[in-house]
Structure formats: structure tokens, C-alpha cells
Design a protein around this motif. Structure first.
Motif, PDB file in Angstrom:
ATOM      1  N   UNK A   1      11.681 -10.231   3.328  1.00 52.95           N
ATOM      2  CA  UNK A   1      12.252  -9.040   2.700  1.00 52.95           C
ATOM      3  C   UNK A   1      12.791  -8.035   3.716  1.00 52.95           C
ATOM      4  N   UNK A   2      12.304  -8.111   4.936  1.00 51.75           N
ATOM      5  CA  UNK A   2      12.788  -7.190   5.965  1.00 51.75           C
ATOM      6  C   UNK A   2      14.264  -7.409   6.292  1.00 51.75           C
ATOM      7  N   UNK A   3      14.813  -8.515   5.836  1.00 50.78           N
ATOM      8  CA  UNK A   3      16.223  -8.825   6.070  1.00 50.78           C
ATOM      9  C   UNK A   3      17.134  -8.175   5.030  1.00 50.78           C
ATOM     10  N   UNK A   4      16.572  -7.426   4.121  1.00 49.93           N
ATOM     11  CA  UNK A   4      17.333  -6.970   2.951  1.00 49.93           C
ATOM     12  C   UNK A   4      18.575  -6.161   3.307  1.00 49.93           C
ATOM     13  N   UNK A   5      18.476  -5.275   4.304  1.00 47.94           N
ATOM     14  CA  UNK A   5      19.633  -4.469   4.680  1.00 47.94           C
ATOM     15  C   UNK A   5      20.431  -5.081   5.830  1.00 47.94           C
ATOM     16  N   UNK A   6      20.147  -6.344   6.117  1.00 46.05           N
ATOM     17  CA  UNK A   6      20.983  -7.114   7.030  1.00 46.05           C
ATOM     18  C   UNK A   6      21.777  -8.179   6.266  1.00 46.05           C
ATOM     19  N   UNK A   7      21.424  -8.363   5.007  1.00 45.94           N
ATOM     20  CA  UNK A   7      22.066  -9.391   4.190  1.00 45.94           C
ATOM     21  C   UNK A   7      23.397  -8.885   3.627  1.00 45.94           C
ATOM     22  N   UNK A   8      24.460  -9.571   3.982  1.00 45.13           N
ATOM     23  CA  UNK A   8      25.772  -9.219   3.453  1.00 45.13           C
ATOM     24  C   UNK A   8      25.824  -9.474   1.950  1.00 45.13           C
TER      25      UNK A   8
ATOM     26  N   UNK B   1       0.861  -0.342  -6.498  1.00 46.29           N
ATOM     27  CA  UNK B   1       0.889   0.238  -5.152  1.00 46.29           C
ATOM     28  C   UNK B   1      -0.109   1.383  -5.033  1.00 46.29           C
ATOM     29  N   UNK B   2      -0.146   2.254  -6.036  1.00 45.23           N
ATOM     30  CA  UNK B   2      -1.028   3.419  -5.946  1.00 45.23           C
ATOM     31  C   UNK B   2      -2.483   3.071  -6.258  1.00 45.23           C
ATOM     32  N   UNK B   3      -2.694   1.973  -6.970  1.00 48.75           N
ATOM     33  CA  UNK B   3      -4.056   1.482  -7.189  1.00 48.75           C
ATOM     34  C   UNK B   3      -4.571   0.708  -5.983  1.00 48.75           C
ATOM     35  N   UNK B   4      -3.647   0.201  -5.174  1.00 46.27           N
ATOM     36  CA  UNK B   4      -4.035  -0.615  -4.038  1.00 46.27           C
ATOM     37  C   UNK B   4      -4.434  -2.025  -4.429  1.00 46.27           C
ATOM     38  N   UNK B   5      -4.049  -2.426  -5.640  1.00 45.15           N
ATOM     39  CA  UNK B   5      -4.357  -3.758  -6.163  1.00 45.15           C
ATOM     40  C   UNK B   5      -3.422  -4.025  -7.330  1.00 45.15           C
TER      41      UNK B   5
ATOM     42  N   UNK C   1      -1.313  -7.891  -2.740  1.00 46.32           N
ATOM     43  CA  UNK C   1      -0.319  -6.892  -2.398  1.00 46.32           C
ATOM     44  C   UNK C   1       0.465  -7.323  -1.153  1.00 46.32           C
ATOM     45  N   UNK C   2       1.710  -6.866  -1.080  1.00 47.08           N
ATOM     46  CA  UNK C   2       2.602  -7.215   0.026  1.00 47.08           C
ATOM     47  C   UNK C   2       3.252  -5.930   0.537  1.00 47.08           C
ATOM     48  N   UNK C   3       3.054  -5.630   1.802  1.00 51.53           N
ATOM     49  CA  UNK C   3       3.563  -4.382   2.383  1.00 51.53           C
ATOM     50  C   UNK C   3       5.084  -4.263   2.265  1.00 51.53           C
ATOM     51  N   UNK C   4       5.806  -5.368   2.416  1.00 50.08           N
ATOM     52  CA  UNK C   4       7.262  -5.321   2.362  1.00 50.08           C
ATOM     53  C   UNK C   4       7.764  -5.012   0.950  1.00 50.08           C
ATOM     54  N   UNK C   5       7.110  -5.610  -0.053  1.00 50.98           N
ATOM     55  CA  UNK C   5       7.438  -5.289  -1.449  1.00 50.98           C
ATOM     56  C   UNK C   5       7.182  -3.807  -1.700  1.00 50.98           C
ATOM     57  N   UNK C   6       6.015  -3.333  -1.256  1.00 55.25           N
ATOM     58  CA  UNK C   6       5.640  -1.931  -1.461  1.00 55.25           C
ATOM     59  C   UNK C   6       6.650  -0.983  -0.831  1.00 55.25           C
ATOM     60  N   UNK C   7       7.101  -1.303   0.375  1.00 53.63           N
ATOM     61  CA  UNK C   7       8.022  -0.418   1.089  1.00 53.63           C
ATOM     62  C   UNK C   7       9.319  -0.221   0.327  1.00 53.63           C
TER      63      UNK C   7
ATOM     64  N   UNK D   1       4.328   3.761   7.650  1.00 52.60           N
ATOM     65  CA  UNK D   1       5.348   4.449   6.866  1.00 52.60           C
ATOM     66  C   UNK D   1       5.024   4.362   5.382  1.00 52.60           C
ATOM     67  N   UNK D   2       4.524   3.205   4.969  1.00 54.94           N
ATOM     68  CA  UNK D   2       4.110   3.041   3.571  1.00 54.94           C
ATOM     69  C   UNK D   2       3.026   4.061   3.226  1.00 54.94           C
ATOM     70  N   UNK D   3       2.034   4.192   4.082  1.00 59.75           N
ATOM     71  CA  UNK D   3       0.950   5.160   3.852  1.00 59.75           C
ATOM     72  C   UNK D   3       1.482   6.587   3.812  1.00 59.75           C
ATOM     73  N   UNK D   4       2.463   6.870   4.660  1.00 62.60           N
ATOM     74  CA  UNK D   4       3.068   8.197   4.705  1.00 62.60           C
ATOM     75  C   UNK D   4       3.752   8.541   3.380  1.00 62.60           C
TER      76      UNK D   4
END
Length: 283
Positions: free
Chosen positions: A216-223, A60-64, A255-261, A17-20
Motif C-alpha cells: 500500500x505504500x506504493x499508492x502515491x507512486x502508482x500511475x 482504528x480507534x478501537x485498536x482492533x 490491524x494493518x498500519x498502512x491501511x490505517x494511515x 504518524x498514525x499515532x499522531x
């Protein structure tokens, strides 16, 4: 710490999804032929992470890890950014992407400190030339060489992005005459009068919730995150659907995929809002 059983806002953290999203933004089609690059203005209080947000996007767009804007790590208590600087963002091959981001001096509570609201309104209208040095005690004059008397549609701002540190929003002074919140609200009103869309990016999410700090994947589960987003909405008046929580790159060296997303999710929406605005100007 209350964690919701499901994400209250859908988001896909899978690397595909990040690549998309990167592909979508790289080949973004601007809806107005007069506009060469969508112009995004980033503003907010000092230490909200404005420059770090721009650097995170550039990375993110530099990939570094990349540093498009200089960042101060001293915690001196005053804005490190002094000039109006518009940054081009490039991909890993050096190609310029279809948007630019303007970095400004941070807002402060005292009238004689930080960027002046009058200067930011002139930036929205395209009157500030790149390199203008902000003066906390006097606004740009029309006779100044950094005053753009005939701004084109490319010079004008197409989306206003307000950054607020989620971990400090409850500590900010109420919207009194000289408060940062009052300045942010005044700038938003001016942007609204010009039809410029606005987005609020809530930073420092890892300082708000321990569960999100761990994952970070918990971000939209965190009250707690949702409550802070609502607090940002209540303080500034930006609708919840235009509030995006992010974590900027700060201490990381990889780089961190979750930060990027999270950053890409915010950026994608910012560009769509900006594009809708310039399309309306072409109708």
C-alpha cells in the motif's frame, strides 16, 4: 505497470504518524460552540464500501477489528443498508469521539431502486431522524414521524463524503437521467448550495494496481491509481485535492498500519473541512 520514482502526494506511513493523527482526532476541537459532534454523511453506489469505511474507522480507534455498521458479503446486487443510521465512534476506552458518521442506503441506477436523492437532500438539511427506513419509490413526507421539522445545527450534515469504487468507476453508466453518477452530482450540487464541503473517497485501491495490492505504500507512486483518481474527479467534479484513495478492512482479521494511515489521512481532512464549515456558520 508504470510506477513513479517518487510519491506525487506526500504521506507518512510511519506508525508514529498514525499515532499522531489518532491523538489529533481524539482531542479535536470543534470551532463552533453550538456543535457537539461534527456530522459526516457517507453516500455512494451500492457495494462502494460505505459501511466498510465506517467500520474501518471504528476499528482504528478501537485498536482492533470492530463492526459499527453491518456489512453484506453476499454480493446480492442491492443495498444491504436500509435505514438512516448515525454512528458514534468510540476509542478503546469507550470515549465518544468528536464526530458521528451517517450510513445510508446505497444509490442505484434505476429510479425505483436505492436511496432517493430527495431523501439525501433532506438528510443534508437535518430533516431525517435516525432509524428512518428508506423507500426507493417514495420520499420522506413531512407528516412522517421520522421527519425532523426543526433540525438543529447538530442534526445538519457538516461534510458530505462520496464513496466511489476505483476499480469500477470506468464501468459506471454515464451521467444520464437515472444513473448513479447523475444522482451523486445532483446531491453534490445541493450540498454546494448549502455551503457543505464535499470529499470523495476512492475505495478498492488494491483491485486497481498490482503493485499497490502488494504494498500500500506504493499508492502515491502508482500511475494507475492517479489515473483512477482523476477519473473520479472528472466523473463527479470533486477537485483532485479532495480525492482520497483508501483500502477498507475486508478480509483482514488483524490491524494493518498502512491501511490505517490511508483511512486516517482521509478522515483527518474530512474533519478539518467539516470544522471549517461550522466555524463559518459561527462567524
Amino acid at each position: 505497470m508504470v510506477v513513479l520514482p517518487e510519491n506525487w502526494r506526500p504521506i507518512d506511513f510511519h506508525p508514529s504518524n498514525q499515532k499522531k493523527i489518532i491523538e489529533e482526532i481524539t482531542h479535536f476541537k470543534i470551532a463552533n460552540p453550538e456543535v457537539h459532534q461534527l456530522h459526516i454523511l457517507v453516500h455512494g453506489p451500492i457495494a462502494a464500501g460505505k459501511s466498510s469505511f465506517i467500520n474501518s474507522i471504528a476499528s482504528i480507534f478501537k485498536g482492533r477489528m470492530a463492526e459499527s455498521s453491518l456489512v453484506d458479503a453476499s454480493g446480492a446486487g442491492h443495498s444491504f443498508t436500509k435505514k438512516f443510521i448515525t454512528k458514534k465512534i468510540r476509542d478503546k476506552d469507550g470515549n465518544v469521539l468528536p464526530f458521528v458518521m451517517s450510513d445510508i442506503m446505497g444509490l442505484e441506477d434505476e429510479e425505483a431502486d436505492g436511496a432517493r436523492t430527495e431523501d439525501l437532500v433532506m438528510a443534508l438539511k437535518g430533516h431525517l431522524k435516525d432509524g428512518y427506513c428508506f423507500n426507493p419509490v417514495a420520499s420522506l413526507k413531512k407528516e412522517d414521524p421520522f421527519y425532523n421539522s426543526c433540525p438543529t445545527l447538530n442534526d445538519k450534515v457538516h461534510c458530505l463524503v462520496s464513496l466511489l469504487p476505483g476499480d469500477k468507476i470506468g464501468l459506471m453508466k454515464p451521467a444520464g437521467v437515472q444513473s448513479v453518477l447523475r444522482k451523486l452530482i445532483e446531491i453534490r450540487k445541493e450540498a454546494s448550495a448549502m455551503g457543505i464541503p464535499q470529499v470523495l473517497v476512492m475505495t478498492m485501491v488494491d483491485n486497481i494496481c498490482p503493485e499497490v495490492r502488494k504494498d500500500l505504500k506504493m499508492i502515491y507512486k502508482s500511475k494507475r491509481i492517479k489515473e483512477k483518481m482523476q477519473e473520479c474527479t472528472n466523473s463527479l467534479g470533486v477537485p483532485m485535492k479532495r480525492v482520497f484513495p483508501v483500502k477498507n478492512y475486508h478480509e483482514e482479521i488483524e490491524m494493518d498500519n498502512n491501511v490505517d494511515t490511508l483511512v486516517l489521512s482521509a478522515l483527518k481532512n474530512i474533519l478539518h473541512f467539516a470544522n471549517d464549515h461550522v466555524q463559518e456558520l459561527d462567524d
